[in-house]
Write an enzyme that holds these catalytic residues in place. Structure first.
Site, PDB file in Angstrom:
ATOM      1  N   ASP A   7      14.493  -0.888  -7.699  1.00 35.17           N
ATOM      2  CA  ASP A   7      13.340  -1.182  -6.837  1.00 35.17           C
ATOM      3  C   ASP A   7      13.923  -1.685  -5.507  1.00 35.17           C
ATOM      4  O   ASP A   7      15.086  -2.104  -5.448  1.00 35.17           O
ATOM      5  CB  ASP A   7      12.493  -2.273  -7.522  1.00 35.17           C
ATOM      6  CG  ASP A   7      11.460  -2.881  -6.584  1.00 35.17           C
ATOM      7  OD1 ASP A   7      10.707  -2.107  -5.957  1.00 35.17           O
ATOM      8  OD2 ASP A   7      11.413  -4.112  -6.483  1.00 35.17           O
ATOM      9  N   ASP A   9      11.757  -3.607  -2.521  1.00 28.66           N
ATOM     10  CA  ASP A   9      11.209  -4.876  -1.998  1.00 28.66           C
ATOM     11  C   ASP A   9      11.300  -5.996  -3.033  1.00 28.66           C
ATOM     12  O   ASP A   9      10.754  -5.888  -4.118  1.00 28.66           O
ATOM     13  CB  ASP A   9       9.754  -4.683  -1.567  1.00 28.66           C
ATOM     14  CG  ASP A   9       9.669  -3.861  -0.308  1.00 28.66           C
ATOM     15  OD1 ASP A   9       9.033  -2.797  -0.338  1.00 28.66           O
ATOM     16  OD2 ASP A   9      10.278  -4.253   0.706  1.00 28.66           O
TER      17      ASP A   9
HETATM   18  C1  XBP Z   1       6.608  -3.480  -2.667  1.00 28.53           C
HETATM   19  C2  XBP Z   1       5.309  -3.073  -2.071  1.00 28.53           C
HETATM   20  C3  XBP Z   1       5.272  -2.491  -0.689  1.00 28.53           C
HETATM   21  C4  XBP Z   1       5.724  -3.529   0.343  1.00 28.53           C
HETATM   22  C5  XBP Z   1       5.219  -3.190   1.732  1.00 28.53           C
HETATM   23  O1  XBP Z   1       7.194  -2.272  -3.088  1.00 28.53           O
HETATM   24  O2  XBP Z   1       4.311  -3.157  -2.753  1.00 28.53           O
HETATM   25  O3  XBP Z   1       3.940  -2.133  -0.450  1.00 28.53           O
HETATM   26  O4  XBP Z   1       5.152  -4.801   0.021  1.00 28.53           O
HETATM   27  O5  XBP Z   1       5.656  -1.882   2.085  1.00 28.53           O
HETATM   28  P1  XBP Z   1       8.432  -2.262  -4.185  1.00 28.53           P
HETATM   29  P2  XBP Z   1       4.592  -0.811   2.655  1.00 28.53           P
HETATM   30  O6  XBP Z   1       8.597  -3.679  -4.726  1.00 28.53           O
HETATM   31  O7  XBP Z   1       7.967  -1.294  -5.236  1.00 28.53           O
HETATM   32  O8  XBP Z   1       9.630  -1.796  -3.408  1.00 28.53           O
HETATM   33  O9  XBP Z   1       3.767  -1.540   3.699  1.00 28.53           O
HETATM   34  O10 XBP Z   1       5.434   0.303   3.232  1.00 28.53           O
HETATM   35  O11 XBP Z   1       3.788  -0.403   1.447  1.00 28.53           O
HETATM   36 MG    MG Z   2       9.527  -5.049  -5.758  1.00 30.56          MG
END
Ligand code: XBP
Ligand code: MG
Length: 235
Positions: A7, A9
């Protein structure tokens, strides 16, 4: 275990509190909107995956009508994405401690590296390149390609399909309950590296829950990926 699917973020990147959250607030300010997402309430908003859906849901909670939401959310999210790309280019979004070392260790051991994220490709690619170097992950599945966002498993199912591997030959590394559910619904073993926003999430069923990448190494991942890990601890 032939592959690890990371993953982004909150996992590979410490990207939410001082990254995405700041970009959302800058976009609100630029469009003269009175909204601001402070650190603590943003943690609750993270339950909604996908920045545009997060904005839509928040606007609904603010009493903004459906038509206005439908017009405003895409505009806000497009600008937020540009602002986040600028933060990335300015070096404002770092890798989580220990993440680059683990990626290098896996790479040197010949383990295939992939990404499955809910985030937008527009910033995912430049962020991964800046933090880990060019072309370190393949495939990179983002919210743009996955039919549904986590906790739906589609990003992980797409990653497995492109890897050409069955789920038992891969391992997911996540930070959140949404991510763990997505991985498990794709029948992937999953290790969770918690962060400040997700420490209180429900990680029932995770092969392993740790507080930092520094508690992980190739041997531990192999054990978890091969389903040979007995212990469930916070290392
Ligand atoms: C985390 C999310 C993303 C980010 C913001 O994704 O839910 O939406 O918060 O990015 P993950 P965007 O943990 O699956 O990587 O604004 O581009 O959605
Ligand atoms: Mg995440």
């Amino acid at each position: 275990m032939q592959a690890v699917i990371f993953d982004v973020d909150g996992t590979l990147a410490d990207s939410e509190r001082d990254g995405h959250r700041v970009a959302f607030n800058l976009a609100f300010e630029e469009l003269d909107l009175p909204y601001r997402w402070d650190v603590e309430p943003y943690g609750r908003l993270l339950a909604i995956t996908g920045g545009q859906r997060r904005i839509q849901s928040y606007l609904e909670g603010q009493g903004v009508g459906e038509d206005e939401r439908a017009a405003l959310a895409p505009r806000l999210h497009a600008r937020k994405t540009e602002l986040f790309q600028e933060l990335v280019a300015g070096g404002k979004v770092g890798a989580r401690p220990g993440a680059t070392e683990l990626v290098d260790e896996l790479d040197q051991a010949g383990v295939r590296l992939a990404v499955a994220t809910t985030g937008s490709r527009a910033w995912v690619e430049p962020l991964l390149e800046r933090l880990f170097g060019p072309d370190r992950f393949s495939p990179v599945i983002t919210g743009d390609e996955a039919p549904e966002r986590k906790p739906d498993p589609s990003a992980y199912l797409l990653a497995l399909e492109e890897l050409g591997l069955p789920a038992p030959e891969a391992l997911a590394v996540e930070d959140s309950a949404n991510g763990l559910r997505a991985a498990h619904d794709a029948h992937l073993a999953c290790i969770v590296v918690v962060n400040d926003y997700t420490a209180d999430d429900d990680f029932d069923g995770a092969e392993l829950v740790v507080d930092s990448f520094e508690a992980l190494d190739l041997a531990t991942l192999r054990q978890a990926g091969d389903g040979r890990l007995e212990r469930h601890w916070r290392g």
